[in-house]
Design an enzyme around this catalytic site. Structure first.
Site, short mmCIF file in Angstrom:
data_model
loop_
_atom_site.label_atom_id
_atom_site.label_comp_id
_atom_site.label_asym_id
_atom_site.label_seq_id
_atom_site.Cartn_x
_atom_site.Cartn_y
_atom_site.Cartn_z
N SER A 137 34.82 3.05 -18.33
CA SER A 137 35.82 1.99 -18.39
C SER A 137 35.19 0.65 -18.02
CB SER A 137 36.98 2.30 -17.44
OG SER A 137 37.71 1.11 -17.17
N ASP A 166 39.95 1.12 -28.50
CA ASP A 166 41.21 0.49 -28.91
C ASP A 166 41.52 0.71 -30.40
OD1 ASP A 166 41.63 -0.43 -26.34
OD2 ASP A 166 40.57 -2.32 -26.71
N ARG A 173 49.06 6.47 -26.17
CA ARG A 173 48.76 6.27 -27.59
C ARG A 173 48.61 7.59 -28.34
NH1 ARG A 173 44.94 0.84 -27.31
NH2 ARG A 173 46.73 -0.56 -27.22
N GLY A 211 46.52 -5.23 -19.24
CA GLY A 211 45.74 -4.37 -18.35
C GLY A 211 44.44 -5.04 -17.96
N ARG A 235 50.93 1.73 -15.83
CA ARG A 235 49.50 2.04 -15.99
C ARG A 235 48.82 2.31 -14.65
NH1 ARG A 235 47.01 -1.71 -20.53
NH2 ARG A 235 45.43 -0.07 -20.41
N LYS A 291 39.47 -10.68 -27.42
CA LYS A 291 40.34 -10.66 -26.23
C LYS A 291 39.53 -10.41 -24.96
CE LYS A 291 43.97 -7.67 -26.00
NZ LYS A 291 44.20 -6.87 -24.77
#
Ligand code: S3P
Length: 450
Positions: free
Chosen positions: A175, A328, A359, A101, A129, A28
């Site tokens: 990130s 993830d 999460r 996102g 978010r 992805k």
């Protein structure tokens, strides 16, 4: 604002061992980037193995709205005729990124470096978010936030810089999305844009920038970090990209094979970028039988076929430094931990609170439904394993989160009473063929059945 109007309640239950060889869809992260770099390149970019999930299709639509000619030529095969750095068209309507996102944040970087104005929006999950982390550096680079929902959230209207300013920016959290947004904005800035990160995050943007002809320097920064410097205003050239199988999607059949007794599964062509394989290392420490078969390389990334057999797992301590390389994968790791003997402590997971759902809460809630003892202590998640004997039987709330949905369907394949989830619709964002692929291995998953 996009949304799936009707939830799809689903369930899974033990149905014998999983057997066979499968290839999960394309990565992805690389798929979003292939389209975005195709948009910013001059000439034609050909992509093979593109993930045709809803998140990536939203990026394809946005690339079109910003001026690219994007065409599907076959299964996973796409061509993009780009506009070149500096050549974006102002989009006529709202850019709707659905649940994505990554697509929305990276495209904010693209828009910020060009003299165009665009409105970014998405579904109820995306609207929750945090986007300040992206907007702050982009404003430093000359972009202007025309409007935003409370707390720096979508819908956001962003006016790109007339002349983008190169910056040296240290990301407040590890990130790849923040790093990539800044680098993408830096593409149309004169001079050098630098991003410093204390923990290295996935490096697909850096790799693809080079592949399309940009100059990028990467140096170590401290024990685990990196300093990435891009020379602005390159001419990106249309390119050929082959996208390997997504390790984050491979994680689901992998853990399913580990918890369904007697299973023996081969996962083909999985991307083995070291900044993405934290889950495989952690599962190996837990005693998982994962054999690396054919190593190869595809699209500038290492790949491997992985043979995974049912295993008796034991609990482990997962260090916080490993989090960026498996960010993830915690939902499905928590499922593996539920089947292990002893406790698994996963450290330093504050970022999990701002993913497609919170999460940390969603994992703990779903495990409680399945009769598994899980607790959150600060930013750590602790799961007390059931040594192979998970009760299951409850309903996991998925909160518009594809990975929570797939994780609890995987849990049900090894749990005494199976497992239900309230909604499987979001799985289409990243792994549309999850149901049929798992069924092909022999899994008993009923999508749209309660
Ligand atoms: C991604 C980066 C990660 C990850 C996301 C994809 C990317 O987010 O969670 O699914 O492609 O850059 P952060 O970089 O914000 O942790």
């Amino acid at each position: 604002m996009s949304a799936h109007p009707t939830p799809v309640p689903s369930f899974s239950r033990p149905g014998g061992p999983l057997k066979g060889a499968v290839r999960v869809p394309g990565d992805k992260s690389m798929s979003h980037r292939a389209l975005i770099f195709g948009l910013l390149a001059v000439g034609e970019t050909r992509v093979q193995g593109l993930l045709e999930g809803e998140d990536v299709l939203a990026t394809a639509s946005a690339a079109r709205a910003l001026g690219a000619d994007v065409t599907r030529t076959g299964e996973g095969e796409w061509t993009v005729r780009g506009v070149g750095v500096g050549g974006l068209t102002e989009p006529a309507g709202v850019l709707d990124f659905g649940n994505a996102g990554t697509g929305s944040r990276l495209m904010m970087g693209v828009v910020a470096g060009h003299p165009v104005t665009a409105t970014f929006d998405g579904d109820a999950s995306l609207r929750k978010r945090p986007m300040r982390r992206i907007l702050d550096p982009l404003v430093q680079m000359g972009a202007r936030v025309v409007s935003e929902a409370e707390g720096g959230r979508c819908p956001i209207t962003l006016e790109g810089a007339r002349e983008a300013v190169p910056v040296v920016y240290e990301t407040p959290v590890a990130s790849a999305q923040i790093k990539s947004a800044v680098l993408l904005a830096g593409l149309n800035a004169p001079g050098k844009t630098t991003v410093i990160e204390r923990e290295a995050s996935r490096d697909h943007t850096e790799r693809m920038l080079r592949h399309f002809g940009a100059e990028v320097e990467v140096e170590p920064h401290g024990p685990h970090g990196r300093r990435v410097t891009l020379t602005g205003q390159p001419e990106l050239r249309g390119s050929h990209i082959v996208i390997p199988a997504d390790p984050s999607s491979a994680a689901f059949p992998m853990v399913a094979a580990l918890v369904a007794p007697g299973s023996d599964v081969i996962l083909e062509g999985v991307m083995m970028n070291p900044l993405r394989t934290g889950l495989f290392a952690t599962l190996a420490e837990m005693g998982a039988d994962i054999e690396v078969l054919a190593r190869a390389s595809e699209g500038g990334e290492e790949t491997a076929d992985l043979r995974v057999r049912f295993s008796r797992l034991k609990g482990v301590d997962v260090p916080a430094e490993r989090a960026p390389s498996m960010i993830d994968e915690y939902p499905v790791l928590a499922v593996a931990a539920a089947f292990a003997e002893g406790e698994t402590r996963m450290r330093g997971l504050s970022e999990l609170r701002v993913k497609e759902s919170d999460r940390l809460a969603a994992i703990a809630g779903g495990l409680a439904q399945a009769g598994v003892d899980a607790r959150i202590e600060g930013d750590d998640l602790i799961v007390r394993g059931c040594a192979g004997d998970v009760r299951g039987g409850g309903v996991a709330a998925t909160h518009l989160d594809h990975r929570i949905a797939m994780s609890f369907l995987v849990l049900g394949l090894g749990a005494r009473e199976g497992m239900k989830i309230d909604d499987a619709a979001m799985i289409a964002t990243s792994f549309p063929a999850f149901g049929p692929l798992m069924a092909g291995l022999g899994a008993d998953i009923v999508m749209g059945g309660d």
